[in-house]
Scaffold this motif. Structure first.
Motif, PDB file in Angstrom:
ATOM      1  N   GLY A   1       0.835  -1.201   0.000  1.00 23.97           N
ATOM      2  CA  GLY A   1       0.000   0.000   0.000  1.00 23.97           C
ATOM      3  C   GLY A   1       0.860   1.236   0.000  1.00 23.97           C
ATOM      4  N   LEU A   2       0.361   2.274   0.635  1.00 23.63           N
ATOM      5  CA  LEU A   2       1.111   3.532   0.694  1.00 23.63           C
ATOM      6  C   LEU A   2       2.467   3.327   1.344  1.00 23.63           C
ATOM      7  CD1 LEU A   2      -1.797   5.835   1.878  1.00 23.63           C
ATOM      8  CD2 LEU A   2      -0.764   5.783  -0.395  1.00 23.63           C
ATOM      9  N   GLY A   3       2.555   2.344   2.241  1.00 27.15           N
ATOM     10  CA  GLY A   3       3.822   2.081   2.917  1.00 27.15           C
ATOM     11  C   GLY A   3       4.944   1.792   1.931  1.00 27.15           C
ATOM     12  N   ASN A   4       4.626   1.044   0.894  1.00 27.46           N
ATOM     13  CA  ASN A   4       5.654   0.673  -0.084  1.00 27.46           C
ATOM     14  C   ASN A   4       5.973   1.817  -1.030  1.00 27.46           C
ATOM     15  OD1 ASN A   4       3.719  -1.505   0.660  1.00 27.46           O
ATOM     16  ND2 ASN A   4       5.355  -2.768  -0.159  1.00 27.46           N
ATOM     17  N   ILE A   5       4.944   2.482  -1.497  1.00 28.26           N
ATOM     18  CA  ILE A   5       5.142   3.409  -2.610  1.00 28.26           C
ATOM     19  C   ILE A   5       5.291   4.857  -2.145  1.00 28.26           C
ATOM     20  CG2 ILE A   5       4.005   4.308  -4.700  1.00 28.26           C
ATOM     21  CD1 ILE A   5       2.963   1.293  -4.912  1.00 28.26           C
TER      22      ILE A   5
ATOM     23  N   ASP B   1       6.062  -7.966  -0.800  1.00 28.33           N
ATOM     24  CA  ASP B   1       5.974  -6.613  -0.236  1.00 28.33           C
ATOM     25  C   ASP B   1       7.312  -5.888  -0.319  1.00 28.33           C
ATOM     26  OD1 ASP B   1       4.184  -4.781   1.587  1.00 28.33           O
ATOM     27  OD2 ASP B   1       6.182  -4.799   2.490  1.00 28.33           O
ATOM     28  N   THR B   2       8.371  -6.614   0.026  1.00 27.77           N
ATOM     29  CA  THR B   2       9.702  -5.993   0.028  1.00 27.77           C
ATOM     30  C   THR B   2      10.134  -5.653  -1.391  1.00 27.77           C
ATOM     31  OG1 THR B   2      10.174  -7.387   1.928  1.00 27.77           O
ATOM     32  CG2 THR B   2      12.045  -6.267   0.937  1.00 27.77           C
ATOM     33  N   ALA B   3       9.870  -6.571  -2.316  1.00 22.57           N
ATOM     34  CA  ALA B   3      10.243  -6.314  -3.710  1.00 22.57           C
ATOM     35  C   ALA B   3       9.533  -5.066  -4.225  1.00 22.57           C
ATOM     36  CB  ALA B   3       9.901  -7.523  -4.575  1.00 22.57           C
ATOM     37  N   ILE B   4       8.264  -4.924  -3.901  1.00 21.78           N
ATOM     38  CA  ILE B   4       7.521  -3.763  -4.404  1.00 21.78           C
ATOM     39  C   ILE B   4       8.077  -2.458  -3.816  1.00 21.78           C
ATOM     40  CG2 ILE B   4       5.261  -2.627  -4.403  1.00 21.78           C
ATOM     41  CD1 ILE B   4       4.028  -5.347  -4.907  1.00 21.78           C
TER      42      ILE B   4
ATOM     43  N   LEU C   1      -2.611   3.078  -7.102  1.00 23.58           N
ATOM     44  CA  LEU C   1      -2.131   3.417  -5.760  1.00 23.58           C
ATOM     45  C   LEU C   1      -3.318   3.589  -4.814  1.00 23.58           C
ATOM     46  CD1 LEU C   1       0.258   4.036  -3.939  1.00 23.58           C
ATOM     47  CD2 LEU C   1       0.178   6.419  -4.685  1.00 23.58           C
ATOM     48  N   THR C   2      -4.368   4.206  -5.332  1.00 20.34           N
ATOM     49  CA  THR C   2      -5.574   4.372  -4.519  1.00 20.34           C
ATOM     50  C   THR C   2      -6.131   3.002  -4.114  1.00 20.34           C
ATOM     51  OG1 THR C   2      -6.098   6.404  -5.707  1.00 20.34           O
ATOM     52  CG2 THR C   2      -7.887   5.363  -4.494  1.00 20.34           C
ATOM     53  N   PHE C   3      -6.159   2.079  -5.076  1.00 18.17           N
ATOM     54  CA  PHE C   3      -6.683   0.750  -4.749  1.00 18.17           C
ATOM     55  C   PHE C   3      -5.776   0.006  -3.769  1.00 18.17           C
ATOM     56  CE2 PHE C   3      -9.604   1.386  -8.242  1.00 18.17           C
ATOM     57  CZ  PHE C   3     -10.742   0.775  -7.736  1.00 18.17           C
ATOM     58  N   ALA C   4      -4.457   0.163  -3.957  1.00 16.74           N
ATOM     59  CA  ALA C   4      -3.532  -0.487  -3.026  1.00 16.74           C
ATOM     60  C   ALA C   4      -3.759   0.066  -1.623  1.00 16.74           C
ATOM     61  CB  ALA C   4      -2.089  -0.262  -3.473  1.00 16.74           C
ATOM     62  N   ALA C   5      -3.966   1.373  -1.534  1.00 14.06           N
ATOM     63  CA  ALA C   5      -4.220   1.987  -0.226  1.00 14.06           C
ATOM     64  C   ALA C   5      -5.557   1.515   0.331  1.00 14.06           C
ATOM     65  CB  ALA C   5      -4.224   3.509  -0.370  1.00 14.06           C
ATOM     66  N   TRP C   6      -6.507   1.335  -0.540  1.00 13.16           N
ATOM     67  CA  TRP C   6      -7.851   0.910  -0.142  1.00 13.16           C
ATOM     68  C   TRP C   6      -7.811  -0.476   0.507  1.00 13.16           C
ATOM     69  CZ3 TRP C   6     -12.416   0.360  -4.170  1.00 13.16           C
ATOM     70  CH2 TRP C   6     -13.639   0.473  -3.496  1.00 13.16           C
TER      71      TRP C   6
END
Ligand code: PFF
Length: 457
Positions: A32-36, A270-273, A324-329
Motif C-alpha cells: 500500500g502507501l507504505g511501499n510506494i 511486499d519488500t520487492a515492491i 495506488l488508490t486501490f492499493a491503499a484501499w
C-alpha cells in the motif's frame, strides 16, 4: 479445550473462499502507501543505504516471524484480536490479560488509519490532476507547487479523506468475502505491471546509477537513532504486523494452509515492491535535481515529473494513481477490520453500523493530519506536527511494542505443541528456525532498537 475442539472452532465472520484469496488479502493489506509513498520518503530522509539495510534486516528477523505468529494466533483463536488474545491467553497461561495486546492493536489501528486515509486522499486527488493533464510540461518547481497547493488546502484534502474513508467502510460493511477479496484480485497484478513499466523508464531516463548507490551503499554515519527506530517501525508498518490486522485475517483462514510458505511469499512480494518503488523514485529525483529528503511529498513530486516527460504520460500517471488508490484501499480495509470485528462481537452491532462507528472516530482523528499539512502546519511539539507525532507514536512505538508482545506470546507463552500444530505438526526444520527466532532473535532485535532509540545503548 481438546485439540479437536480447537480445530473445529470457527469464525463468526465467514472464511476466505480459497487459499489464494487469503494470500491476496494479506498481500493487499501489506502492499500500500507504505511501499510506494512511505518507504521512499523515509529512506530519503534517513540518508538511504544504511537505513535500507537496517530495514531489510528488520523485515527478515522481526517482520517475517511476527507475521507467522500473528496468522497462527489468529487462526487458532478465530475471533477479533482482543478476544483471540484473551481466549488463547486463558488456554495457554490461565490469564486473559493478553487481551490488552489486542486492545493496544485496535488503538494503533485507529491512529494509523486516521493519517492513512488522508494520504490516500492525496492519491485520489492526483488521479484527477493527472487525468486533467496538470503535469504536462511540468518542472521541478511546478510539481512542488501542485503538491503544496493540494496539501495546504484543508477543504480539498478533508473532502478526499472523507470519501476514501467512506469507501473503506463500505467494503467492510459488505463483509469479508464479498468485499475484500474482490477488491484485491485484479488490482495487485495490474499495479505490479505498471511499476515495472515505470522502473524501465527510470532505468533509461533517470540517474539510475546514483539512485542505486543512494539506496544500497551503506553510509552508517548518516543513520541516526531515530532513523533506526523508523527502519524498525517501517518493517512493522509495511507488513501490517504489530496491531492485529494480519491476526484478524488469519481468523478467517481455513486450517490446512501452510502459514509459513504463505508468509514468506507475502513478505517477499511486499519488500520487492518497496524496493522497486524506491528504484523508480530516486533516479528521477537525482536526474531532476529534486531533494531526496523532501518528506511526505516526495512521491507526489518525483513521479509527476517523470510522467510529464514520457509519451502517454497523462494516461500512465492516471492509471498509476488509480492503482495506488486501490492499493491503499485494500490496506485501509485491513486497518478497519479488527475494530469492526470487535464492535460486532462485543457490542452486538451489525456489520454496517460497526463499520460506520469505526469510520466516524477515525474521520475525526484524521482531521488532525489534514490540518497538520495546512492550517496547523506551524504548530509543532515533541517530534513536529500532529502528523509527525501520530506517525511516530503509532509506527515507531505502538507497532514495535504490539509486535514484541505478540512474538513473546507465540514464542514463550504458547505451548510448543500448540504453535507446532498450527505451523507444522511434524515440527520440521523450518518450524524450529521460526521458534528459535521468535523466542530469541526477534525480541532481542526489537528491544535493542528501542533501547538504542531512547539512547540507552
Ligand atoms: N501495510 C500497509 C502499507 O504498507 O501501506 C499499511 C498498514 C496496513 C499498516 C494495515 C498496518 C496495518 F494493520
Amino acid at each position: 479445550m481438546s485439540e479437536t475442539g480447537i480445530a473445529r472452532r470457527s469464525s463468526l465472520h465467514g472464511q476466505w473462499s480459497s487459499r489464494l484469496a487469503f494470500v491476496l488479502a494479506v498481500t493487499g493489506s501489506a502492499v500500500g502507501l507504505g511501499n510506494i509513498w512511505r518507504f521512499p520518503y523515509i529512506a530519503g530522509e534517513n540518508g538511504g543505504g544504511a537505513f535500507v539495510l537496517v530495514y531489510l534486516v528488520c523485515i527478515v528477523i522481526v517482520g517475517l516471524p511476527i507475521m507467522m505468529s500473528e496468522v497462527l494466533i489468529g487462526r487458532r483463536g478465530r475471533r477479533n484480536p482482543v478476544s483471540t488474545m484473551t481466549l488463547l491467553g486463558k488456554e495457554e497461561s490461565g490469564t486473559g490479560s493478553w487481551g490488552l495486546v489486542g486492545a493496544l492493536g485496535l488503538g494503533s489501528g485507529f491512529l494509523i488509519l486516521s493519517f492513512y486515509s488522508v494520504i490516500a486522499g492525496w492519491a485520489v486527488a492526483y488521479v484527477i490532476e493527472s487525468a486533467s493533464n496538470t503535469f504536462e510540461g511540468a518542472t521541478a518547481a511546478s510539481v512542488e507547487q501542485v503538491f503544496n497547493s493540494l496539501a495546504s488546502n484543508p477543504l480539498r484534502t478533508g473532502l478526499w479523506h472523507t470519501i476514501f474513508l467512506a469507501a473503506t467502510a463500505f467494503v467492510i460493511a459488505r463483509g469479508v468475502e464479498r468485499g475484500i477479496e474482490r477488491a484485491v484480485r485484479v488490482m495487485m497484478p495490474a499495479l505490479v505491471v505498471l511499476l515495472l513499466v515505470l522502473l524501465g523508464y527510470s532505468a533509461v531516463e533517470g540517474n539510475f546509477a546514483q539512485g542505486v548507490r543512494f539506496l544500497f551503499e551503506p553510509r552508517f554515519e548518516e543513520l541516526t537513532r531515530d532513523g533506526m527506530m523508523e527502519a524498525l517501525g517501517h518493517a512493522f508498518f509495511t507488513l501490517s504486523v504489530g496491531m492485529g490486522a494480519v491476526m484478524a485475517y488469519g481468523a478467517y483462514l481455513p486450517s490446512g494452509t501452510s502459514i509459513m510458505k504463505m508468509s514468506v511469499a507475502v513478505v517477499a512480494a511486499d519488500t520487492a515492491i518497496a524496493l522497486v518503488a524506491a528504484l523508480i523514485v530516486f533516479p528521477i529525483v537525482f536526474a531532476n535535481g529534486l531533494a531526496p529528503d523532501a518528506g511526505p511529498g516526495l512521491v507526489f513530486q518525483s513521479l509527476p515529473l517523470a510522467f510529464s516527460q514520457m509519451p502517454g504520460g497523462a494516461i500512465i500517471a492516471t492509471t498509476l494513481f488509480v492503482l495506488l488508490t486501490f492499493a491503499a484501499w485494500t490496506s485501509a480495509i485491513s486497518l478497519m477490520e479488527p475494530a469492526t470485528a470487535w464492535c460486532i462481537e462485543k457490542l452486538g452491532l451489525t456489520r454496517a453500523l460497526a463499520a460506520t462507528a469505526v469510520a466516524g472516530i477515525t474521520w475525526i482523528l484524521g482531521l488532525l493530519t489534514v490540518l497538520s499539512f495546512s492550517t496547523l502546519s506551524g504548530v509543532t511539539f515533541l517530534r513536529g506536527t500532529f502528523f509527525d507525532n501520530i506517525d511516530f507514536l503509532s509506527n515507531s512505538i505502538l507497532l514495535p511494542f504490539g509486535g514484541l508482545a505478540i512474538v513473546i506470546f507465540a514464542g514463550w507463552i504458547m505451548a510448543r505443541a500448540s504453535t507446532a500444530s498450527e505451523l507444522d505438526p511434524d515440527a520440521g526444520t523450518a518450524y524450529r528456525v521460526w521458534r528459535f527466532t521468535a523466542r530469541y532473535l526477534t525480541p532481542l532485535a526489537v528491544v535493542a532498537v528501542l533501547l538504542r532509540g531512547v539512547g540507552l545503548i
